[in-house]
Each structure stands twice: as structure tokens, then as C-alpha cells.
Design a protein around this motif. Structure first.
Motif, mmCIF file in Angstrom:
data_model
loop_
_atom_site.group_PDB
_atom_site.id
_atom_site.type_symbol
_atom_site.label_atom_id
_atom_site.label_comp_id
_atom_site.label_asym_id
_atom_site.label_seq_id
_atom_site.Cartn_x
_atom_site.Cartn_y
_atom_site.Cartn_z
ATOM 1 N N PHE A 210 0.853 -1.176 0.000
ATOM 2 C CA PHE A 210 0.000 0.000 0.000
ATOM 3 C C PHE A 210 0.900 1.241 0.000
ATOM 4 C CE2 PHE A 210 -3.196 -2.999 0.848
ATOM 5 C CZ PHE A 210 -4.445 -2.407 0.709
ATOM 6 N N LEU A 211 0.694 2.103 -0.984
ATOM 7 C CA LEU A 211 1.452 3.353 -1.099
ATOM 8 C C LEU A 211 0.537 4.487 -0.673
ATOM 9 C CD1 LEU A 211 2.970 2.797 -4.665
ATOM 10 C CD2 LEU A 211 3.862 1.988 -2.467
ATOM 11 N N TYR A 212 0.936 5.190 0.368
ATOM 12 C CA TYR A 212 0.079 6.231 0.956
ATOM 13 C C TYR A 212 0.794 7.578 0.860
ATOM 14 C CZ TYR A 212 -2.437 8.913 4.515
ATOM 15 O OH TYR A 212 -3.139 9.874 5.176
ATOM 16 N N CYS A 213 0.218 8.525 0.109
ATOM 17 C CA CYS A 213 0.828 9.849 -0.061
ATOM 18 C C CYS A 213 -0.103 10.913 0.503
ATOM 19 C CB CYS A 213 1.106 10.125 -1.534
ATOM 20 S SG CYS A 213 2.008 11.682 -1.807
ATOM 21 N N ASN A 214 0.344 11.606 1.541
ATOM 22 C CA ASN A 214 -0.491 12.566 2.257
ATOM 23 C C ASN A 214 0.015 13.992 2.070
ATOM 24 O OD1 ASN A 214 -2.614 13.340 3.948
ATOM 25 N ND2 ASN A 214 -1.354 13.213 5.796
ATOM 26 N N GLN A 215 -0.910 14.918 2.070
ATOM 27 C CA GLN A 215 -0.584 16.344 2.041
ATOM 28 C C GLN A 215 0.091 16.745 3.348
ATOM 29 O OE1 GLN A 215 -3.585 19.181 0.511
ATOM 30 N NE2 GLN A 215 -3.486 20.211 2.483
ATOM 31 N N VAL A 216 0.928 17.778 3.283
ATOM 32 C CA VAL A 216 1.531 18.365 4.477
ATOM 33 C C VAL A 216 1.247 19.864 4.458
ATOM 34 C CG1 VAL A 216 3.820 18.902 3.525
ATOM 35 C CG2 VAL A 216 3.604 18.268 5.941
ATOM 36 N N GLY A 217 1.344 20.500 5.616
ATOM 37 C CA GLY A 217 1.102 21.945 5.691
ATOM 38 C C GLY A 217 -0.114 22.259 6.527
ATOM 39 N N ALA A 218 -0.502 23.523 6.533
ATOM 40 C CA ALA A 218 -1.675 23.946 7.298
ATOM 41 C C ALA A 218 -2.527 24.874 6.452
ATOM 42 C CB ALA A 218 -1.255 24.650 8.586
ATOM 43 N N ASP A 220 -5.735 27.267 7.232
ATOM 44 C CA ASP A 220 -6.607 27.843 8.254
ATOM 45 C C ASP A 220 -6.460 27.064 9.564
ATOM 46 O OD1 ASP A 220 -7.361 29.508 6.198
ATOM 47 O OD2 ASP A 220 -9.265 28.532 5.822
ATOM 48 N N HIS A 221 -7.529 26.397 10.015
ATOM 49 C CA HIS A 221 -7.489 25.699 11.300
ATOM 50 C C HIS A 221 -6.944 24.284 11.181
ATOM 51 C CE1 HIS A 221 -11.134 24.602 9.252
ATOM 52 N NE2 HIS A 221 -11.410 23.641 10.106
ATOM 53 N N LEU A 222 -6.872 23.757 9.966
ATOM 54 C CA LEU A 222 -6.444 22.373 9.775
ATOM 55 C C LEU A 222 -4.940 22.264 9.548
ATOM 56 C CD1 LEU A 222 -9.232 20.914 7.453
ATOM 57 C CD2 LEU A 222 -9.029 20.734 9.943
ATOM 58 N N ILE A 223 -4.354 21.259 10.173
ATOM 59 C CA ILE A 223 -2.934 20.964 10.010
ATOM 60 C C ILE A 223 -2.828 19.582 9.368
ATOM 61 C CG2 ILE A 223 -0.735 20.594 11.224
ATOM 62 C CD1 ILE A 223 -1.954 22.400 13.489
ATOM 63 N N PHE A 224 -1.926 19.456 8.412
ATOM 64 C CA PHE A 224 -1.676 18.182 7.744
ATOM 65 C C PHE A 224 -0.233 17.784 8.020
ATOM 66 C CE2 PHE A 224 -5.011 20.411 5.568
ATOM 67 C CZ PHE A 224 -5.978 19.435 5.318
ATOM 68 N N ASP A 225 -0.048 16.593 8.572
ATOM 69 C CA ASP A 225 1.264 16.198 9.066
ATOM 70 C C ASP A 225 2.129 15.484 8.043
ATOM 71 O OD1 ASP A 225 -0.783 14.213 9.401
ATOM 72 O OD2 ASP A 225 0.620 12.973 10.522
ATOM 73 N N GLY A 226 1.577 15.175 6.849
ATOM 74 C CA GLY A 226 2.368 14.394 5.908
ATOM 75 C C GLY A 226 2.388 12.939 6.336
ATOM 76 N N HIS A 227 3.571 12.465 6.768
ATOM 77 C CA HIS A 227 3.670 11.106 7.286
ATOM 78 C C HIS A 227 3.267 10.087 6.218
ATOM 79 C CE1 HIS A 227 2.879 8.484 11.149
ATOM 80 N NE2 HIS A 227 3.732 7.901 10.320
ATOM 81 N N SER A 228 3.636 10.391 4.950
ATOM 82 C CA SER A 228 3.401 9.438 3.865
ATOM 83 C C SER A 228 4.205 8.176 4.134
ATOM 84 C CB SER A 228 3.817 10.059 2.531
ATOM 85 O OG SER A 228 3.086 11.247 2.282
ATOM 86 N N LEU A 229 3.731 7.042 3.610
ATOM 87 C CA LEU A 229 4.438 5.804 3.920
ATOM 88 C C LEU A 229 4.128 4.698 2.916
ATOM 89 C CD1 LEU A 229 2.283 3.594 5.410
ATOM 90 C CD2 LEU A 229 2.340 5.394 7.134
ATOM 91 N N VAL A 230 4.950 3.673 3.004
ATOM 92 C CA VAL A 230 4.734 2.435 2.252
ATOM 93 C C VAL A 230 4.621 1.303 3.267
ATOM 94 C CG1 VAL A 230 5.655 0.824 0.545
ATOM 95 C CG2 VAL A 230 6.079 3.292 0.295
ATOM 96 N N THR A 275 3.596 24.862 15.504
ATOM 97 C CA THR A 275 4.575 25.713 14.820
ATOM 98 C C THR A 275 4.255 25.793 13.332
ATOM 99 O OG1 THR A 275 6.293 25.120 16.424
ATOM 100 C CG2 THR A 275 7.032 26.036 14.329
ATOM 101 N N LEU A 276 3.983 24.647 12.724
ATOM 102 C CA LEU A 276 3.616 24.624 11.311
ATOM 103 C C LEU A 276 2.319 25.392 11.073
ATOM 104 C CD1 LEU A 276 3.939 23.598 8.394
ATOM 105 C CD2 LEU A 276 2.823 21.469 9.111
ATOM 106 N N GLY A 277 1.352 25.223 11.979
ATOM 107 C CA GLY A 277 0.079 25.914 11.828
ATOM 108 C C GLY A 277 0.234 27.419 11.797
ATOM 109 N N ILE A 278 1.059 27.962 12.694
ATOM 110 C CA ILE A 278 1.306 29.406 12.716
ATOM 111 C C ILE A 278 2.053 29.838 11.458
ATOM 112 C CG2 ILE A 278 2.504 31.289 13.908
ATOM 113 C CD1 ILE A 278 2.182 29.620 16.510
ATOM 114 N N ARG A 279 3.120 29.107 11.122
ATOM 115 C CA ARG A 279 3.966 29.494 9.983
ATOM 116 C C ARG A 279 3.159 29.561 8.688
ATOM 117 N NH1 ARG A 279 7.550 25.403 9.975
ATOM 118 N NH2 ARG A 279 8.853 26.480 11.513
#
Length: 555
Positions: A210-218, A220-230, A275-279
Motif C-alpha cells: 500500500f502506497l500512501y501519499c499525504n498532504q503536508v502543511g496547514a 486555516d485551522h487544519l494541520i496536515f502532518d504528511g507522514h506518507s508511507l509504504v 509551529t507549522l500551523g502558525i507558519r
């Protein structure tokens, strides 16, 4: 085959910038020997676009950028998320889509089949679900295409699946030897570990990668952590970095790829997320200066320290606003914090403004303002000054209140609730202390003075005031808020766990009574499974008393 998972941080609607980033990462993946590059869900337009999807010009720009990406990608196969049009009659006009392209040609399209509507999601508002499983060959291997929620309905993993359909089972039945999932999965504490368990379970159950590719960044109120994996055969074989962009390259034949470390402690994970959310909030809105009121307490101290982590010392202005009730210790602690952080400060005493305000109000009332009125006057003077400084210096005010205060309304509308972003609105009070300790430990010195950790929390709006004179103890309040708001426990379940009845009654009444304040609050960065704001939608005017109906059970 070498496969690259391009974990990017898109900006919603910034099509040119998103496109340039994706082309650059695709070219890097190709130059590093990859035959396939995978981008996240709706990577072209950024997630979540919300009602921008109702603008025809937004959808058209998304399609133009998608076409440009397909044409620009040479020498490598591409899997990418975008918004597609529904070409048959009936239903919603758009689909959450992915495509497979190679050397300027689209080889396949697939559509998201499970559209979530819980918590922060509202995808049926915009999208028509896909109807069939899509499997396409890449390099002679059948790849099954799925989008985010499509993998979150396995009956062996979830006790009560939300949907009748299991897209993963259909992909495997259709012949997929590898399952790709492109995602924009919002972060909360523990979410990364949950995803890993799910993907390991699926890879073991179906005995395929299973190949999982996730968005990263923030956004507005939502934060995306990335953490993509195989994941394959029940194990994580490769993992991308958390909370930053990454290009994860996995060698399918050798079953090898880099394994970025992951956070084992909640406070470390929360620190990076906030920190990412503010940045990103500042960079994506075009601002570079944060204005923070410094009270000498733990909440404002941690907020200021987080702002410095995100924006640098030059990007933070600390404002001290002493009143007649501000202690010398609070002023000393606020100034010591600012000096340790290296930020510029301004001190504006509010005593004269406050006294003049009282004189004017007493003239109108015919009597001195009451206790709560008097306290709120001070908070609103401070909010006005912070907003004025932000206007003058083209900055944004950061609210400093924590989740416990936000839950029960222990905050002042147009006062300490003023601001563009509420950094700690989803952070329990005791977690704020943990973050403060971690900040000091990472700096190797006392950025936040020790006295801030040990003195009793106080708004200092009247003589000898302490927060816990008006509220349950914070350790109890955090437990009540977590149980009732995040875990949706009933009042009787909370009482059965040993919580005092009087504290429960007080807290639940305050939670419901404060709803009107939260509707007017700045967006708060989400780090728990259930945050106040967009993901928790309660009416302001209602007659429901949770204690009165606490013995009712669903039949």
C-alpha cells in the motif's frame, strides 16, 4: 520499479505556485531514477477548497493547471489529485479525482468513492462519488487507485464501518497488485499512529503493498502532518518526514526506502504541529508579524515562544499592558520571556484608560460597573490596543487562550478573544504546561521563567484573583472537556468514572452557555480528535439540558 511519494504543501487556489512545485518534484523524482511519482489528494488546488468549488473559474483554473502538469511531465508516470467534472447527467457537478498520466497523455482517471461528512469534512456538499473500482497498469503492474477515505472502511479494522461499500476490497477483487492512496488527511494527536496501524492491517490482510501519499502543511485551522508511507505484509517499509515537505523514494523490488523518525510523545508532536500551523497561516495569508499580548502567564508565554519558532524573533512583537491589578511578578516574567526570546516589546499601561472608562460608564449607569463588567472593560481595552498595533504595523494578533478556557467561556469577547488565529484553542491547559517545559528543554535554558510554571493561573482583573476561584481545577476541567467534548461520553459515564457531580454540572452548563462566544472566535489550530469550531457544530439557541436527560439511552 522506483516510486516517489511527493509529499507537498500546496496553497489553496495558488495554481501557478502549486504547479511549479509539482513539476519541480516530478523532475527530481525522474532524475533520481523513479518511474512513478505520486502526489496527494486535490494537490492541484489544495485541500480543502470548500466553497471555492462553487466558483466555475476556480474549477476551470484547476483543470487548466492539471492539463499543464500532464503536458510538462516527461519521462515519468504521474498520479495526481485534482477536481474533475461529472460528464453524465444528475447528481453533483464535480468529482474528487485522481489521474494517471505519462508523457503528456492521461492513461486513467479514478474518483473518490467514499465522501466523508463527519467532523471537519463536508464532501457531499460538493462532490459526486465514484461508482467503480479503477485499476490501471503501470510498468506492467496493476495499480489500484483510491483517494483518502476510500481506505477507511475495513470491517475487520473498524467495529462499525460508516459505509456499505469497501473500495479496497473491490480494487483487490478487480486485480490490483499494489494499492495507491492519495490523501489530504488532517492531523490530530495520535492520527499518524492510527494511519500506520490501518495501512499495516490492510497490507497484511491483502498481502500486497500500500502506497500512501499525504498532504503536508496547514490551511486555516487544519494541520496536515504528511507522514506518507509504504506498508507491505503488515509492516511499514518506508516513511516520509512529518510536518514538512518530503520526496519519499521507495525501491519496490528491493522493498527499501528511507524511514523518517516519528514522534512518540504528544508534546513533541503538538509542538511541531502548532509551529507549522502558525507558519503557514502567516505565509499563506501574506503576513509576517505576530502581535502577542504578554501577561506573564503560561498561555501567553507558550504562544509567544511558538510564534518565534514559526516566524523568528523578528516576526513577533510582545505587548505588555499592566493594569492596577497586574503584579510585579507578572511584569517581570513577561519581560524576562521577551528578553530570552529576543523579541521586541512595547509596554502600554492601561490604568489611565481603564479609570477614564469607569468614569464615563458610571456616568451613564448612575452607579459603578459591576464585577464582571469591570473585569471585561480591562480585557477589551487590551484587545483594542493589540488590534491597533496590528493595524499600524500590518501584523496579525495571536489569541492566547487554551481549550479549557475556550470550552467554558472563561474569556472575553472583543477582549482576549481578539485576533486572527487562536493558537492554543485546542490545547488542554495541562498540555500547555508540558509544551512550556519542552520549549525550555529544547533551548537548554529557561526561555519561560520557572515562576510561570508554579504560580496559580490568574487573569489579574481584580485583587487576589485566581482562575480556580471561578472554575474547577484545571486537571479536572481538562478531563471533563476531553470526556464530554472529544469522546462524547454521557454525563452518567463521566460520573461513573469518579468525577464530582458539582463540577460536572458547572462545566456542562458553561460549555453550552459559551457557544455564542465560540461562534465569534478566531480560527483555532486543531490538534485533538474534536476541536471547537468548524468540526463541532452546536446551536446557540436551544433548550437541551444534558443533565436533565442524562439517563436517556438510544434504543
Amino acid at each position: 520499479m522506483k516510486i516517489a511519494l511527493a509529499q507537498i504543501n500546496p496553497t489553496i487556489g495558488a495554481f501557478s505556485a502549486n504547479l511549479a512545485k509539482m513539476i519541480r518534484m516530478a523532475e527530481e523524482a525522474r532524475d533520481r531514477g523513479c518511474q512513478l511519482v505520486v502526489f496527494p489528494e486535490l494537490a492541484i488546488c489544495g485541500y480543502p477548497p470548500r466553497d471555492l468549488l462553487e466558483r466555475p473559474e476556480f474549477v476551470a483554473a484547476n483543470l487548466e493547471a492539471t492539463e499543464a502538469l500532464v503536458k510538462a511531465t516527461k519521462g515519468i508516470t504521474l498520479i495526481c489529485g485534482f477536481v474533475d467534472l461529472v460528464r453524465e447527467k444528475g447528481g453533483k457537478p464535480l468529482r474528487n479525482a485522481t489521474l494517471v498520466a505519462q508523457d503528456g497523455k492521461v492513461l486513467a482517471r479514478a474518483y473518490k468513492r467514499l465522501l466523508p461528512t463527519y467532523d471537519v469534512f463536508d464532501e457531499t456538499r460538493y462532490f459526486e462519488p465514484g461508482k467503480t473500482a479503477t485499476v490501471t497498469e503501470i510498468g506492467g503492474i496493476p495499480f489500484g487507485l483510491s483517494i483518502c477515505e476510500d481506505i477507511w472502511n475495513d470491517a475487520d479494522f473498524f467495529p462499525s464501518p460508516l459505509y456499505d461499500l469497501d473500495p479496497v476490497a473491490e480494487l483487490v477483487a478487480t486485480g490490483a497488485k499494489i494499492v495507491v492512496n492519495i490523501s489530504a488527511s488532517p492531523f490530530y494527536l495520535g492520527k499518524g499512529h492510527l494511519r500506520e496501524r490501518l495501512l499495516c492491517h490492510l497490507s497484511a490482510k491483502y498481502q500486497r503493498p500500500f502506497l500512501y501519499c499525504n498532504q503536508v502543511g496547514a490551511d486555516d485551522h487544519l494541520i496536515f502532518d504528511g507522514h506518507s508511507l509504504v506498508a507491505d505484509k503488515g509492516k511499514v517499509l518506508a516513511r516520509a518526514a512529518s510536518f514538512k515537505e518530503d520526496l519519499l523514494i521507495f525501491d519496490l523490488a528491493a522493498e527499501k526506502g528511507p524511514m523518517a523518525p516519528y514522534f512518540e510523545r504528544d508534546d513533541e508532536e503538538a509542538l511541531e504541529a502548532l509551529t507549522l500551523g502558525i507558519r503557514d497561516y502567516f505565509s499563506k495569508t501574506g503576513f509576517s508579524l505576530a502581535v502577542v499580548g504578554l501577561s506573564g502567564g503560561i498561555d501567553s508565554s507558550v504562544t509567544a515562544a511558538l510564534a518565534v519558532r514559526a516566524l523568528g524573533a523578528e516576526g513577533v512583537l510582545g505587548v505588555l499592558m499592566p493594569s492596577p491589578y497586574t503584579s510585579r511578578a507578572s511584569m517581570e516574567d513577561a519581560q524576562a520571556l521577551a528578553t530570552a526570546l529576543g523579541i521586541q516589546t512595547k509596554t502600554i499601561a492601561i490604568t489611565r484608560i481603564y479609570q477614564e472608562y469607569r468614569v464615563c460608564l458610571e456616568g451613564a449607569l448612575g452607579e459603578p460597573p459591576g464585577d464582571i463588567t469591570d473585569q471585561n472593560i480591562q480585557a477589551r481595552i487590551r484587545g483594542n490596543l493589540l488590534m491597533a498595533l496590528a493595524n499600524q504595523y500590518r501584523g496579525l494578533v495571536l489569541c492566547t487562550g487554551n481549550k479549557a478556557e475556550f470550552a467554558v467561556g472563561y474569556c472575553t469577547l472583543y477582549g482576549d478573544m481578539c485576533g486572527a488565529l487562536s493558537v492554543l484553542a485546542d490545547v488542554p491547559k495541562l498540555m500547555v504546561y508540558k509544551l512550556g517545559r519542552l520549549i525550555n528543554a529544547q533551548h537548554g535554558k529557561k526561555i519561560i521563567p520557572e515562576r510561570v510554571f508554579i504560580k496559580a493561573p490568574s487573569a489579574e482583573l481584580k485583587p487576589n484573583q485566581k482562575d480556580e476561584d471561578d472554575l474547577p481545577a484545571y486537571i479536572l476541567l481538562d478531563t471533563l472537556v476531553k470526556g464530554y467534548v472529544e469522546e462524547l461520553k454521557s454525563p452518567e459515564d463521566l460520573l461513573a468514572s469518579g468525577l464530582p457531580p458539582e463540577s460536572l454540572e458547572q462545566t456542562l452548563k458553561m460549555i453550552y452557555r459559551a457557544e455564542y462566544k465560540r461562534w465569534q472566535a478566531a480560527p483555532g489550530l486543531k490538534i485533538t480528535a474534536k476541536a471547537f469550531g468548524y468540526g463541532r457544530r452546536y446551536p446557540i439557541a436551544h433548550g437541551f439540558d444534558p443533565l436533565k436527560f442524562r439517563n436517556r439511552r438510544v434504543l
